[in-house]
Design a protein around this motif. Structure first.
Motif, PDB file in Angstrom:
ATOM      1  N   LYS A 153       1.064  -1.196  -0.093  1.00 35.71           N
ATOM      2  CA  LYS A 153      -0.075   0.095   0.087  1.00 35.71           C
ATOM      3  C   LYS A 153       1.013   1.427  -0.059  1.00 35.71           C
ATOM      4  CE  LYS A 153      -3.927  -2.034   0.126  1.00 35.71           C
ATOM      5  NZ  LYS A 153      -4.971  -2.059  -0.867  1.00 35.71           N
ATOM      6  N   GLU A 154       1.791   1.296   0.510  1.00 33.43           N
ATOM      7  CA  GLU A 154       2.697   2.172   0.831  1.00 33.43           C
ATOM      8  C   GLU A 154       3.575   2.558  -0.656  1.00 33.43           C
ATOM      9  OE1 GLU A 154       6.329   1.764   3.603  1.00 33.43           O
ATOM     10  OE2 GLU A 154       6.392   3.716   3.879  1.00 33.43           O
ATOM     11  N   LEU A 155       3.814   1.341  -1.194  1.00 29.22           N
ATOM     12  CA  LEU A 155       4.271   1.833  -2.628  1.00 29.22           C
ATOM     13  C   LEU A 155       3.299   2.493  -3.366  1.00 29.22           C
ATOM     14  CD1 LEU A 155       7.206   1.311  -3.933  1.00 29.22           C
ATOM     15  CD2 LEU A 155       6.341  -1.119  -4.785  1.00 29.22           C
ATOM     16  N   GLU A 156       2.082   1.830  -3.510  1.00 27.39           N
ATOM     17  CA  GLU A 156       1.078   2.277  -4.346  1.00 27.39           C
ATOM     18  C   GLU A 156       1.062   3.697  -4.159  1.00 27.39           C
ATOM     19  OE1 GLU A 156      -2.009  -1.101  -3.765  1.00 27.39           O
ATOM     20  OE2 GLU A 156      -3.076   0.803  -3.979  1.00 27.39           O
ATOM     21  N   ASN A 175      15.283  12.437  -8.688  1.00 30.46           N
ATOM     22  CA  ASN A 175      14.827  11.372  -7.462  1.00 30.46           C
ATOM     23  C   ASN A 175      13.332  11.779  -6.974  1.00 30.46           C
ATOM     24  OD1 ASN A 175      17.424  10.498  -7.128  1.00 30.46           O
ATOM     25  ND2 ASN A 175      18.038  12.107  -6.023  1.00 30.46           N
ATOM     26  N   GLN A 176      12.633  12.191  -8.027  1.00 30.10           N
ATOM     27  CA  GLN A 176      11.267  12.607  -7.645  1.00 30.10           C
ATOM     28  C   GLN A 176      10.452  11.410  -6.894  1.00 30.10           C
ATOM     29  OE1 GLN A 176       8.957  15.236 -10.323  1.00 30.10           O
ATOM     30  NE2 GLN A 176       7.319  13.500 -10.101  1.00 30.10           N
ATOM     31  N   LYS A 177      10.669  10.311  -7.037  1.00 30.43           N
ATOM     32  CA  LYS A 177       9.899   9.385  -6.557  1.00 30.43           C
ATOM     33  C   LYS A 177      10.084   9.100  -5.119  1.00 30.43           C
ATOM     34  CE  LYS A 177       8.004   4.909  -7.856  1.00 30.43           C
ATOM     35  NZ  LYS A 177       8.077   3.965  -9.123  1.00 30.43           N
ATOM     36  N   GLN A 178      11.490   9.160  -4.569  1.00 30.21           N
ATOM     37  CA  GLN A 178      11.988   9.140  -3.674  1.00 30.21           C
ATOM     38  C   GLN A 178      11.394  10.290  -2.512  1.00 30.21           C
ATOM     39  OE1 GLN A 178      14.157   7.894  -5.865  1.00 30.21           O
ATOM     40  NE2 GLN A 178      15.835   6.786  -4.969  1.00 30.21           N
ATOM     41  N   GLU A 200      14.858   2.791   9.623  1.00 25.48           N
ATOM     42  CA  GLU A 200      13.673   2.087   9.497  1.00 25.48           C
ATOM     43  C   GLU A 200      13.773   1.471   8.096  1.00 25.48           C
ATOM     44  OE1 GLU A 200       9.751   2.503  10.767  1.00 25.48           O
ATOM     45  OE2 GLU A 200      10.706   3.539  12.408  1.00 25.48           O
ATOM     46  N   GLU A 201      13.845   2.733   7.256  1.00 26.85           N
ATOM     47  CA  GLU A 201      13.658   2.472   5.684  1.00 26.85           C
ATOM     48  C   GLU A 201      15.011   1.620   5.571  1.00 26.85           C
ATOM     49  OE1 GLU A 201      10.511   4.148   4.045  1.00 26.85           O
ATOM     50  OE2 GLU A 201      12.281   3.830   2.632  1.00 26.85           O
ATOM     51  N   LEU A 202      16.145   1.904   5.765  1.00 29.67           N
ATOM     52  CA  LEU A 202      17.402   1.207   5.319  1.00 29.67           C
ATOM     53  C   LEU A 202      17.300  -0.097   5.904  1.00 29.67           C
ATOM     54  CD1 LEU A 202      19.896   4.137   4.939  1.00 29.67           C
ATOM     55  CD2 LEU A 202      18.522   3.064   3.323  1.00 29.67           C
ATOM     56  N   ASN A 203      16.916  -0.198   7.246  1.00 31.37           N
ATOM     57  CA  ASN A 203      17.299  -1.537   7.715  1.00 31.37           C
ATOM     58  C   ASN A 203      16.155  -2.576   7.676  1.00 31.37           C
ATOM     59  OD1 ASN A 203      19.650  -1.788   8.973  1.00 31.37           O
ATOM     60  ND2 ASN A 203      19.038  -0.719  10.839  1.00 31.37           N
ATOM     61  N   GLU A 258      12.724  -2.351  -3.157  1.00 32.76           N
ATOM     62  CA  GLU A 258      13.891  -2.450  -4.108  1.00 32.76           C
ATOM     63  C   GLU A 258      14.288  -1.418  -4.971  1.00 32.76           C
ATOM     64  OE1 GLU A 258      13.737  -6.420  -5.868  1.00 32.76           O
ATOM     65  OE2 GLU A 258      13.796  -7.313  -4.074  1.00 32.76           O
ATOM     66  N   GLU A 259      13.177  -0.743  -5.491  1.00 35.19           N
ATOM     67  CA  GLU A 259      13.469   0.182  -6.510  1.00 35.19           C
ATOM     68  C   GLU A 259      13.937   1.553  -5.937  1.00 35.19           C
ATOM     69  OE1 GLU A 259       9.497   1.765  -8.134  1.00 35.19           O
ATOM     70  OE2 GLU A 259       8.660   0.039  -6.823  1.00 35.19           O
ATOM     71  N   PHE A 260      13.980   1.836  -4.826  1.00 37.14           N
ATOM     72  CA  PHE A 260      14.695   3.040  -4.412  1.00 37.14           C
ATOM     73  C   PHE A 260      15.933   3.241  -4.381  1.00 37.14           C
ATOM     74  CE2 PHE A 260      10.478   4.218  -1.775  1.00 37.14           C
ATOM     75  CZ  PHE A 260       9.853   4.579  -2.984  1.00 37.14           C
TER      76      PHE A 260
END
Lengths: 212, 212, 212, 212
Positions: C133-136, C154-157, D171-174, D179-181
């Motif tokens: 859901k977060e990715l969505e 890096n707009q997505k990030q 959290e994000e990194l661990n 994968e796409e980031f």
DNA sequence: TATGAATGAGTCTTCATTCAT
DNA sequence: AATGAATGAAGACTCATTCAT
């Protein structure tokens, strides 16, 4: 499945044995599927939860009960045979006495007997215990035969056969009565057969050489 | 318990038979207690509720299945024996052939065999069907023996015994293998015993007069 | 674990949805571990057994509920952001409005929010649904940004970061209030940060060239 | 609920600490709901009943464990930051180092981390301990900043924000890898943001005067 | 203090059978 | 006759807590 405890204190050891005894009794009398853990606990005068201190599940109670009691239920024959002092010289009379006594003992186990046979055939682990006990019984009979002075070809198989025949006869006479059969005649036929099995019968010796 | 319908139309009759066949198949393969009515219905390609148009309950399916199929599962021996044309003059060879064929047929019924034995011993109504089928089998064997020219004392009991012995041997060889036994020797011993049972053996005749 | 049915009839489909809705509601309000299947059934006005017609277990109800509702609980932000017509030229005012609205919406989800976070961290399958859901949500925000005329490195990030920051702020303001903090000031700081993230800031441009 | 004893003798104190340590370890690794008191007792090498000499209930073990260990699990960041001697003049490099070290430390706490977050969100008392520890951490960071020569508006909130951002990144990194980031770019963006937060940025200063 | 045995309420899940359409 | 949805009682098993020694 939770862990189980090995009882340490005297009372706890007694509790565990009580569960096996009462549980197995209930199973034998009412059937494994009709007995629930609550009733086992109640019959053993403990709480339901306490059952699970010593057993992973209901099934384990059954297996422990079988290991403890199956031999004497299925093969009381052994103990009876052991007491015959003059088996070899008095085979037909002795064996008839043994069979009749075995039948008497087995009369008390009618319900248990059927339930256990049922479980043997529906439960692989029970089946294995049956096989083990049967093998044990076979070895004991073989020993008895040897001690009684027998020294036959294929003696172990013959011992095995003896057990099976005795059990067959006991079943027939105790549990499977067909009214139209003459069971006394049948019993004599069986003993005659066992004579053929355990004694050199000239007629049979000839047949031995027949290739079939 | 609702009333059930006696199917009259062809399709309805077919549906009922389908339930018996598929239900009995599932029961034999998976065990009566493990099979539920939903899966029987599914396997028979009908709806759950429809089962109860034809049967009062699950148990009735079992009983109908037994009445339809038990004979051929438990006593294939009969049909095989019927085909032996020269039994009396050729007993040991013929009977060995019959036993070996029976063993082969029974190999296919391993699961069913155990499940049915289990039910026989836990369910009184099943037990009764077994007894009936066994009696039927005994009578058929007796007839075959008579047609083959036998005219023995206690011939019916002997027929009964023959069936039991055959079944015992088949069980041993198909399902109960103890590795340390020599089954070939055992088979020959069995045939020797059956010779004693069906033929006048001088040695045994003597023993007959012994009172035991 | 038994089989489950795909509801076919209209009423049954409604029943299944009712179980999901009422079950998920109870779970969110009382906690997954405190809710039992009986209470779900009762709350959905059906029998306990009926729950298991459509779900393998309680857990499956949770997962279905999450798939149905998690997005709107965790990311109401998206829908609100979508309605901002002039985001790019009016960023600080627009984003502040969005944040405040999101906070309002999330106020209603306080209990649910904590319970779901709890489950996210104790249940791998729940965790996975959260990630999906977060990715969505990230992808949707990215699309909104693009449509609004942004075209950033890096707009997505950055979209991902935006979501996380918003959620952090909402949590702080809705659920984690430390009395001694000045939340109004904090909100302004956050917006300032987001400006840095989404606009070319000369100072920051310099910093970009610093290797750290 | 029985009364508990305050341990006075050395051994008793050690016992209590052992229960906290071992109990908390089990809870962190296996989850509060999956760990039962029996296993805690076993792991702490005492008897089940003895647990209740020192704790009212299982929950109290958790709370004591949290009070003892939560800080170092959730905010190892503080200790690491404390060691940076030249933070102010070397912010981006220093803060990057701090983040990377924090990530390393948190890698060891993956299971614990999730379990504790789960409990934070399902258990009000746990939640309160989290809040206290977070406030403590905020104050410590604020002190460190002051000692490092910072004297900012809303400095405490910024400290709080710093902690939250660091935790988010860890959290994000661990634990949350999508994968796409491009996590390296993200890390640099984060540091750039923190620069905006802790340093006077002319661009941002202008924005400050915008009323939003 | 310490031990380990005992308690029993609580929970999930199954399934033969009945019901509504 | 047929469908498939609904019922609800029953059973296995768990576990925090208390008890007896």
């Amino acid at each position: 499945m939770g862990n189980v405890r090995q009882p340490i204190k005297k009372k706890a050891i007694a509790t565990k044995e009580m569960i096996i005894d009462k549980g197995f009794e209930l199973i034998c009398n009412n059937g494994y599927h009709s007995v629930n853990t609550a009733s086992i606990a109640k019959y053993a005068n403990i709480s339901t939860g306490n059952v699970y201190q010593y057993f992973h599940d209901k099934h384990e109670i059954l297996l422990d009960g079988l290991n403890k009691y199956l031999g004497s239920i299925m093969f009381p024959f052994i103990e009876i045979l052991e007491k015959e002092s003059d088996l070899k010289n008095n085979f037909p009379v002795a064996i008839k006495r043994v069979i009749l006594k075995t039948i008497e003992v087995k009369k008390d186990y009618k319900k248990a007997y059927h339930e256990l046979l049922s479980l043997e055939n529906s439960d692989l682990e029970v089946f294995k215990i049956f096989k083990n006990k049967e093998l044990e019984a076979t070895n004991k009979v073989n020993d008895i035969l040897t001690k009684s002075g027998y020294n036959l070809d294929n003696q172990k198989q013959k011992a095995h056969f003896l057990i099976n025949i005795i059990n067959l006869v006991c079943e027939e006479l105790n549990y499977h009565q067909h009214e139209e059969f003459n069971y006394d005649a049948m019993l004599n036929e069986v003993i005659r057969l066992l004579m053929c099995l355990f004694y050199n019968c000239p007629n049979c010796r000839i047949q031995k050489n027949i290739t079939f």
